[in-house]
Design a protein around this motif. Structure first.
Motif, PDB file in Angstrom:
ATOM      1  N   TRP A   1       0.837  -1.213   0.000  1.00  0.00           N
ATOM      2  CA  TRP A   1       0.000   0.000   0.000  1.00  0.00           C
ATOM      3  C   TRP A   1       0.863   1.252   0.000  1.00  0.00           C
ATOM      4  O   TRP A   1       0.615   2.195  -0.751  1.00  0.00           O
TER       5      TRP A   1
ATOM      6  N   GLU B   1       0.738   4.039  -2.904  1.00  0.00           N
ATOM      7  CA  GLU B   1      -0.043   5.214  -2.535  1.00  0.00           C
ATOM      8  C   GLU B   1       0.779   6.394  -2.040  1.00  0.00           C
ATOM      9  O   GLU B   1       0.336   7.543  -2.167  1.00  0.00           O
ATOM     10  N   LYS B   2       1.943   6.159  -1.471  1.00  0.00           N
ATOM     11  CA  LYS B   2       2.667   7.250  -0.817  1.00  0.00           C
ATOM     12  C   LYS B   2       4.026   7.584  -1.434  1.00  0.00           C
ATOM     13  O   LYS B   2       4.488   8.715  -1.334  1.00  0.00           O
TER      14      LYS B   2
END
Length: 510
Positions: free
Chosen positions: A112, A116-117
Motif C-alpha cells: 500500500w 499510494e505514498k
C-alpha cells in the motif's frame, strides 16, 4: 592466562575480519560506481527506497537477532550442548514465525505504501515491483539464517566470514558484469541477481554451521521457558530496533516523500560509504562481543570493563582513521569515485560519518547492557529518544526544505543517546564513568581535534586535483596514526605495538 588467551583470540579474529573487510571494501567501491552508472541516479534511488520499504519491517527480526546472539554467547559458558541446541532450535522457530509475519506486513502495508505514498515515476512502477518482491525474498532468507550466523559468532570462528567473503565478492563482480552486458531492464536484473547471491551465501553459512556445530542440527522443541525468556528479552529490544528503523528507513521514506528518488540516491551513496567505514569498527566489536557476554556470565567484571573501554576507543580510532579523508576532501573524493555524484551526497556523507563515530563509542555499551539481560528501561529510554528523530525531522522539513536537516537531527539525538547509554552501563555493569572518560573520551577527543589540522591546512592551500587527493589522503592517514600513537594509546599499548613491529621486522629479515 585465560585473559591473555582471550586477548590473542580477539586479535586473531579481528585481523581475519579486517582482511575480509578490506577485500569487500575494494570490491564495493568498484562495483558501486559501475552500478550507479548502469542504473542511473533515478533507478539507483528507486532501488534504495523501495528496498527500504521491506527493510522497514526488519525491526522485528533485528530485536530477535540480538536476543539470539546474546543467549548463544551466554549459554556457551555452560558448555552444555543440549542447552545450546534448545537455544538454537527455539530461535530458529521464532525466526521462521517472524519471517512469515514480515512477508505478510510487506505484502499488505508495504505494498500500500509503495503504490499510494512513494514518489516513483509511473513508467518505473513495474521495475519497482520487481525490486520490492525480490527484497521480500532476500529479507526472508536473511531472517532464517540469523541463528546459524549467531552460532558462528558465538564460537568465534571469524575466519569463516573471511573465506566466504571471497565467494561473495566474486559473485558481486559477476553481478556488475551481467548488469553491464544485459539487454533487459537493468533495475529488474539487479534485484534478481542480488536475490540469487543472497541465497547462495546464506546456504553456505548454514551448511558450515550444520557441519561443524552439533547444536545447529534443528530439532522441533517447544520449550516454553526458553521462548518466554528469549521473547521477553526481544520484546524490549523491539523498542530500540523500532527506533533504528525510524532513523534509517523512516528517514529514507521521509526524504522520498519530500524530495523524490534523486535525494534517496544521494542518501544511498552516503550510507554505502558509512557502511564500509563502520564495518571496520563492527569487525572489532564482532570479535569482542562474545567475550563481553562471556565475561559477564562468569562475573569477571574488571575484564569486561577493560573490553568495553578498549572496544569503544579502538572502534572510534578505526572509524575516524577512514573517515578523515572523506571529511577533509568530500567533494573531490566523490567526483573521483562516481564522476557525477548526486546532489546533497557530500553534505549527507559528512554528517553521517560523524554519526558513525559516536555510534562506535556506544556499541560496546549496548552489548554490555544486553549481557546483563536487564534491558527494559535501557531500551525504552534509548528507543524513545531515537524515535524522536523522525517527528523532529518532519517538523524541520516543514519549516525549511533542506534535506540535510534530517541528518543533523539524527546527529543530535545520537549524541544524547550516548550519554544515557553510559548511565545505564554504570547501573547494569558497574562501569565507572570516570574510567570511561579517562580511557575512552579523553583520548578520542584529543585525536579528533589534533589529527585534521595539518591535512586540512595542506588541502586548502593545494590545487585540487588527483595528486592533491592522493597526497592529502596519505597525510590524513599518517597524521591520524601518529596522533593516535602519541596521544590515543596508553604506555602498555604503545609497548605492545613496538614489540609486534620488532617481531615482524625480525621475521621479514630472516
Amino acid at each position: 592466562m585465560s585473559q591473555a588467551f582471550d586477548n590473542k583470540r580477539i586479535a586473531k579474529n579481528t585481523i581475519l575480519l579486517y582482511f575480509r573487510m578490506i577485500f569487500l571494501l575494494a570490491i564495493s567501491l568498484f562495483t558501486s560506481r559501475i552500478i550507479l552508472q548502469s542504473l542511473g541516479i533515478e533507478d539507483y534511488g528507486i532501488y534504495n527506497v523501495v528496498g527500504g520499504v521491506v527493510a522497514m519491517f526488519a525491526f522485528l527480526n533485528n530485536a530477535m537477532a540480538g536476543a539470539t546472539q546474546r543467549f548463544f554467547s551466554f549459554d556457551m559458558s555452560s558448555d552444555d550442548e543440549k542447552v545450546l541446541n534448545i537455544t538454537f532450535s527455539t530461535s530458529l522457530i521464532i525466526h521462521l514465525i517472524i519471517a512469515f509475519i514480515i512477508v505478510i506486513l510487506s505484502e499488505t502495508i508495504g505494498l500500500w505504501f509503495l503504490y499510494e505514498k512513494m514518489v516513483i515515476p509511473i513508467e518505473r512502477r513495474d521495475a519497482a515491483m520487481w525490486v520490492f518482491q525480490c527484497s521480500i525474498l532476500v529479507m526472508f532468507v536473511n531472517i532464517i539464517s540469523v541463528p546459524y550466523n549467531a552460532a558462528i559468532i558465538a564460537h568465534e570462528k571469524m575466519g569463516v566470514f573471511a573465506y566466504i567473503s571471497l565467494l561473495e565478492a566474486a559473485l558481486k563482480l559477476m553481478i556488475v558484469y551481467f548488469l553491464y552486458i544485459s539487454p533487459f531492464d537493468k533495475l529488474k536484473i539487479y534485484a534478481i541477481l542480488l536475490l540469487v547471491v543472497s541465497l547462495i551465501i546464506r546456504f553456505v553459512y548454514s551448511s558450515y554451521s550444520n557441519r561443524h556445530f552439533e547444536e545447529t542440527h534443528f530439532h522441533w522443541v517447544w520449550n516454553t521457558n526458553k521462548i518466554k525468556e528469549m521473547g521477553m528479552f526481544a520484546s524490549w529490544s523491539l523498542i530500540g530496533n523500532l527506533a533504528l528503523m525510524g532513523v534509517t528507513q523512516g528517514l529514507n521514506m521521509l526524504l522520498n516523500v519530500f524530495f523524490g528518488p534523486a535525494v534517496n540516491a544521494a542518501r544511498g551513496i552516503a550510507i554505502q560509504v558509512q557502511g564500509a567505514v563502520q564495518q571496520f569498527a563492527n569487525n572489532l566489536q564482532t570479535a569482542i562481543n562474545p567475550q563481553i557476554t562471556k565475561s559477564y556470565a562468569s562475573n569477571d567484571l574488571a575484564y569486561m570493563h577493560s573490553l568495553i573501554c578498549k572496544g569503544a576507543k579502538f572502534s572510534f580510532f578505526m572509524v575516524f582513521l577512514l573517515s578523515l579523508p572523506f571529511l577533509v576532501m568530500t567533494d573531490q573524493t566523490l567526483v573521483l569515485w562516481l564522476k557525477t555524484p548526486p546532489a546533497y551526497a557530500a553534505n549527507f556523507l559528512k554528517i553521517i560519518l560523524i554519526v558513525s563515530m559516536i555510534d562506535s563509542l556506544s556499541n560496546p555499551l549496548n552489548n554490555a547492557v544486553n549481557a546483563s539481560g536487564k534491558i527494559r528501561s535501557y531500551q525504552m529510554t534509548n528507543g524513545l529518544l531515537m524515535l524522536m528523530v523522525l517527528p523532529v525531522s518532519y517538523l524541520a522539513l516543514k519549516v525549511d526544505l533542506n534535506p540535510s536537516l534530517v541528518f543533523i537531527c539524527q546527529l543530535t539525538m545520537t549524541a544524547c543517546a550516548l550519554f544515557f547509554k553510559l548511565l545505564f552501563a554504570k547501573r547494569r555493569t558497574q562501569l565507572s564513568l570516570g574510567l570511561y572518560v579517562r580511557k575512552v573520551l579523553a583520548p578520542v577527543i584529543l585525536v579528533a581535534i589534533i589529527s585534521p589540522i595539518l591535512p586540512y591546512f595542506l588541502y586548502i592551500h593545494m590545487e585540487h586535483n588527483v595528486k592533491s587527493l592522493v597526497v592529502t589522503g596519505i597525510l590524513c592517514l599518517f597524521s591520524t596514526s601518529i596522533v593516535i600513537y602519541l596521544l590515543g594509546l596508553e604506555k602498555s599499548e604503545r609497548a605492545l605495538i613496538i614489540s609486534k613491529l620488532i617481531s615482524l621486522a625480525h621475521k621479514i629479515h630472516l
